[in-house]
Motif scaffolding. Sequence first.
Motif, PDB file in Angstrom:
ATOM      1  N   MET A   1       0.836  -1.189   0.000  1.00 30.81           N
ATOM      2  CA  MET A   1       0.000   0.000   0.000  1.00 30.81           C
ATOM      3  C   MET A   1       0.873   1.241   0.000  1.00 30.81           C
ATOM      4  SD  MET A   1      -3.165  -1.029   0.105  1.00 30.81           S
ATOM      5  CE  MET A   1      -4.134   0.266   0.858  1.00 30.81           C
ATOM      6  N   GLY A   2       0.468   2.233  -0.732  1.00 30.22           N
ATOM      7  CA  GLY A   2       1.227   3.464  -0.773  1.00 30.22           C
ATOM      8  C   GLY A   2       0.966   4.305   0.448  1.00 30.22           C
ATOM      9  N   CYS A   3       1.745   5.350   0.595  1.00 25.98           N
ATOM     10  CA  CYS A   3       1.625   6.239   1.739  1.00 25.98           C
ATOM     11  C   CYS A   3       0.676   7.379   1.415  1.00 25.98           C
ATOM     12  CB  CYS A   3       2.991   6.804   2.114  1.00 25.98           C
ATOM     13  SG  CYS A   3       4.167   5.536   2.606  1.00 25.98           S
ATOM     14  N   CYS A   4      -0.122   7.754   2.384  1.00 27.49           N
ATOM     15  CA  CYS A   4      -1.076   8.840   2.196  1.00 27.49           C
ATOM     16  C   CYS A   4      -0.349  10.175   2.228  1.00 27.49           C
ATOM     17  CB  CYS A   4      -2.144   8.810   3.282  1.00 27.49           C
ATOM     18  SG  CYS A   4      -3.126   7.301   3.257  1.00 27.49           S
ATOM     19  N   VAL A   5      -0.957  11.155   1.567  1.00 27.56           N
ATOM     20  CA  VAL A   5      -0.397  12.488   1.554  1.00 27.56           C
ATOM     21  C   VAL A   5      -0.420  13.085   2.949  1.00 27.56           C
ATOM     22  CG1 VAL A   5      -0.703  14.824   0.686  1.00 27.56           C
ATOM     23  CG2 VAL A   5      -0.969  12.885  -0.844  1.00 27.56           C
ATOM     24  N   SER A   6      -1.409  12.694   3.758  1.00 33.49           N
ATOM     25  CA  SER A   6      -1.510  13.186   5.120  1.00 33.49           C
ATOM     26  C   SER A   6      -0.252  12.830   5.904  1.00 33.49           C
ATOM     27  CB  SER A   6      -2.730  12.575   5.819  1.00 33.49           C
ATOM     28  OG  SER A   6      -2.741  12.897   7.187  1.00 33.49           O
ATOM     29  N   THR A   7       0.185  13.766   6.765  1.00 38.81           N
ATOM     30  CA  THR A   7       1.402  13.533   7.545  1.00 38.81           C
ATOM     31  C   THR A   7       1.142  12.662   8.752  1.00 38.81           C
ATOM     32  OG1 THR A   7       0.980  15.577   8.774  1.00 38.81           O
ATOM     33  CG2 THR A   7       2.430  15.714   6.847  1.00 38.81           C
ATOM     34  N   SER A  85       0.296  -0.412  -5.499  1.00 45.70           N
ATOM     35  CA  SER A  85       0.040  -1.585  -4.678  1.00 45.70           C
ATOM     36  C   SER A  85       1.362  -2.084  -4.113  1.00 45.70           C
ATOM     37  CB  SER A  85      -0.628  -2.696  -5.502  1.00 45.70           C
ATOM     38  OG  SER A  85      -0.892  -3.838  -4.702  1.00 45.70           O
ATOM     39  N   GLU A  86       1.281  -2.952  -3.124  1.00 46.33           N
ATOM     40  CA  GLU A  86       2.490  -3.560  -2.601  1.00 46.33           C
ATOM     41  C   GLU A  86       3.133  -4.440  -3.679  1.00 46.33           C
ATOM     42  OE1 GLU A  86       1.452  -5.687   0.893  1.00 46.33           O
ATOM     43  OE2 GLU A  86       1.237  -3.889   2.139  1.00 46.33           O
ATOM     44  N   ASP A  87       4.437  -4.582  -3.595  1.00 45.54           N
ATOM     45  CA  ASP A  87       5.203  -5.421  -4.507  1.00 45.54           C
ATOM     46  C   ASP A  87       5.184  -4.889  -5.938  1.00 45.54           C
ATOM     47  OD1 ASP A  87       6.958  -7.510  -4.861  1.00 45.54           O
ATOM     48  OD2 ASP A  87       5.401  -8.922  -5.488  1.00 45.54           O
ATOM     49  N   LYS A 131      -2.889  -5.279  -8.830  1.00 51.75           N
ATOM     50  CA  LYS A 131      -2.854  -5.970  -7.548  1.00 51.75           C
ATOM     51  C   LYS A 131      -2.494  -7.436  -7.670  1.00 51.75           C
ATOM     52  CE  LYS A 131      -6.352  -3.003  -5.422  1.00 51.75           C
ATOM     53  NZ  LYS A 131      -7.681  -2.960  -4.787  1.00 51.75           N
ATOM     54  N   ARG A 132      -2.327  -7.939  -8.892  1.00 49.47           N
ATOM     55  CA  ARG A 132      -2.067  -9.364  -9.063  1.00 49.47           C
ATOM     56  C   ARG A 132      -0.745  -9.601  -9.754  1.00 49.47           C
ATOM     57  NH1 ARG A 132      -6.292 -11.764 -13.380  1.00 49.47           N
ATOM     58  NH2 ARG A 132      -5.057 -13.618 -12.930  1.00 49.47           N
ATOM     59  N   ASP A 133      -0.161 -10.729  -9.458  1.00 52.89           N
ATOM     60  CA  ASP A 133       1.101 -11.137 -10.076  1.00 52.89           C
ATOM     61  C   ASP A 133       0.808 -12.312 -10.995  1.00 52.89           C
ATOM     62  OD1 ASP A 133       3.722 -11.534 -10.717  1.00 52.89           O
ATOM     63  OD2 ASP A 133       4.196 -12.642  -8.886  1.00 52.89           O
ATOM     64  N   VAL A 189       8.161  -1.206 -14.866  1.00 48.43           N
ATOM     65  CA  VAL A 189       7.313  -1.532 -13.726  1.00 48.43           C
ATOM     66  C   VAL A 189       7.586  -2.977 -13.345  1.00 48.43           C
ATOM     67  CG1 VAL A 189       4.968  -1.836 -12.863  1.00 48.43           C
ATOM     68  CG2 VAL A 189       5.510   0.122 -14.310  1.00 48.43           C
ATOM     69  N   LYS A 190       8.033  -3.187 -12.123  1.00 47.72           N
ATOM     70  CA  LYS A 190       8.225  -4.540 -11.603  1.00 47.72           C
ATOM     71  C   LYS A 190       7.034  -4.874 -10.709  1.00 47.72           C
ATOM     72  CE  LYS A 190      11.154  -7.432  -8.658  1.00 47.72           C
ATOM     73  NZ  LYS A 190      10.082  -7.721  -7.668  1.00 47.72           N
ATOM     74  N   GLN A 191       6.294  -5.895 -11.113  1.00 46.85           N
ATOM     75  CA  GLN A 191       5.146  -6.357 -10.348  1.00 46.85           C
ATOM     76  C   GLN A 191       5.360  -7.833 -10.021  1.00 46.85           C
ATOM     77  OE1 GLN A 191       1.425  -6.612 -12.429  1.00 46.85           O
ATOM     78  NE2 GLN A 191       0.197  -6.434 -10.567  1.00 46.85           N
ATOM     79  N   GLY A 192       5.830  -8.086  -8.818  1.00 41.10           N
ATOM     80  CA  GLY A 192       6.121  -9.462  -8.460  1.00 41.10           C
ATOM     81  C   GLY A 192       7.220 -10.020  -9.333  1.00 41.10           C
ATOM     82  N   SER A 193       6.917 -11.061 -10.088  1.00 36.54           N
ATOM     83  CA  SER A 193       7.898 -11.689 -10.977  1.00 36.54           C
ATOM     84  C   SER A 193       7.788 -11.198 -12.407  1.00 36.54           C
ATOM     85  CB  SER A 193       7.699 -13.215 -10.957  1.00 36.54           C
ATOM     86  OG  SER A 193       6.373 -13.541 -11.341  1.00 36.54           O
ATOM     87  N   ASN A 194       7.133 -10.077 -12.606  1.00 34.48           N
ATOM     88  CA  ASN A 194       6.911  -9.546 -13.951  1.00 34.48           C
ATOM     89  C   ASN A 194       7.580  -8.200 -14.137  1.00 34.48           C
ATOM     90  OD1 ASN A 194       4.609 -11.317 -15.347  1.00 34.48           O
ATOM     91  ND2 ASN A 194       4.204 -11.197 -13.159  1.00 34.48           N
TER      92      ASN A 194
END
Length: 464
Positions: A1-7, A85-87, A131-133, A189-194
């Motif tokens: 998950m990315g980081c929110c703009v909020s501090t 997304s993560e990864d 969101k998928r690999d 763009v690296k998404q998992g093994s792609n």
Amino acid sequence: MGCCVSTSDRSNDDAGSSSCLELGLCCQKKERKAFSDHVVSLHKLSSLPNRIFANGKSRSSCIFTQQGRKGVNQDAMIVWEDFGSEDVIFCGVFDGHGPHGHLVARRVRDSLPVKLLSFLHSSEFGKACIKRDIKPESGEAENDLSAENEVNSMWREAFLKAYKAMDKELKSHANLDCFCSGSTAVSVVKQGSNLFMGNIGDSRAIMGSKDSNDLMVAIQLTVDLKPDLPREEERIKSCKGRVFALQDEPEVPRVWLPFDNAPGLAMARAFGDFCLKEYGVISVPEFTHRLLTDKDQFIVLASDGVWDVLSNEEVVDIVSSAPSRTSAARVLVESAAREWKLKYPTSKMDDCAVVCLFLDGKMDLEESDGEEQCYSSATIQSNNHSGNPVESDDGKKSEPSLRRNFTVRTLEENETFGAGKGESVDIEDGTSSAEDQNWLGLEGVTRVNSLVQLPRFSDEKPNS
């Protein structure tokens, strides 16, 4: 998950009042806005801590750039982790050219990844793609192949749309003249093994991998899109553009207008350069997809300042033998600078920008003394009080003069360039004006991507 703009830190209480769209954009659940609307409202990219664009490192990469001997550093680079997304990681290197090339490269660096995410999130399937690999061995062969092709097609479409929208934005930009200025772009763009890759121009991506004997080998991931490539030259000539090299640099084919010997662009595809867009130069990227294996170790993205003097194999050897992963990009740029002095002692070194992405997601456990600090976007924003003026992407500050960048610099220009300059370092460009003063007298010929000369739109015929 990315980081929110909020501090403020994320907590369970926050989850009830707002939702993050994986990009770092917070919006109220009650507001049913399109994802693109939220992307447009993200005007403070510098507040994202997982996005780095200056010399430093992230969790799985290091980046470094150094100014050449042609003037302002026109290279830009970025690593954006948790990209949607993560990864998922976005990496890019952008090499500007022309009088406003540095502004174009920075604009592309900031806008292109946001546009890519915007198109992915414009459909429900696109949201699922990020969101998928893709793992072809996860089920029935036919279903897996179909799913892989569908996801691959979605990424391809997103890359094509993002590059097209980026060029359209540059053309309509009110304060940025891209008529004879532009930029390359190699983005991964690296998404998992792609790996999903889009490329225009002559910046390059390669991969260091181990062969069956456990020896490091270099694998080139993108093609340098030079004007003399058969398919590129055919397209340019079919659009009435001309391709030829100058007598004093026969190894550099360039693109010229049909009615004037200008502007002399040394690549077949680029953002900007709208004086040539009707004559065969395009901004459509070459898209490729590759599945990673356990043998693959790292990816290197670099501008042509590196590839002009180092081979793929040399780059892989330098990165794999660097004292630490944190220093790999810096060591590579320093090696390229030394090679410029040895191979082209009468030429002015080109700008160099490097991104090293380590595929196992690991960096050095302990950072040794003298290593680069990790400059995230948020760090750059908070440290922007050094007194050095920062040039905006709108070009509202000091604009470069629109004069021809001659292949050979005159004696007066050399004296002006080297006179009275103390050492100064720019945190974003990685520039140092005093580092190479000891070989200033050797320089003479400039290897440029565009012989910036405003074309004369008239009925005159070029001399044969």
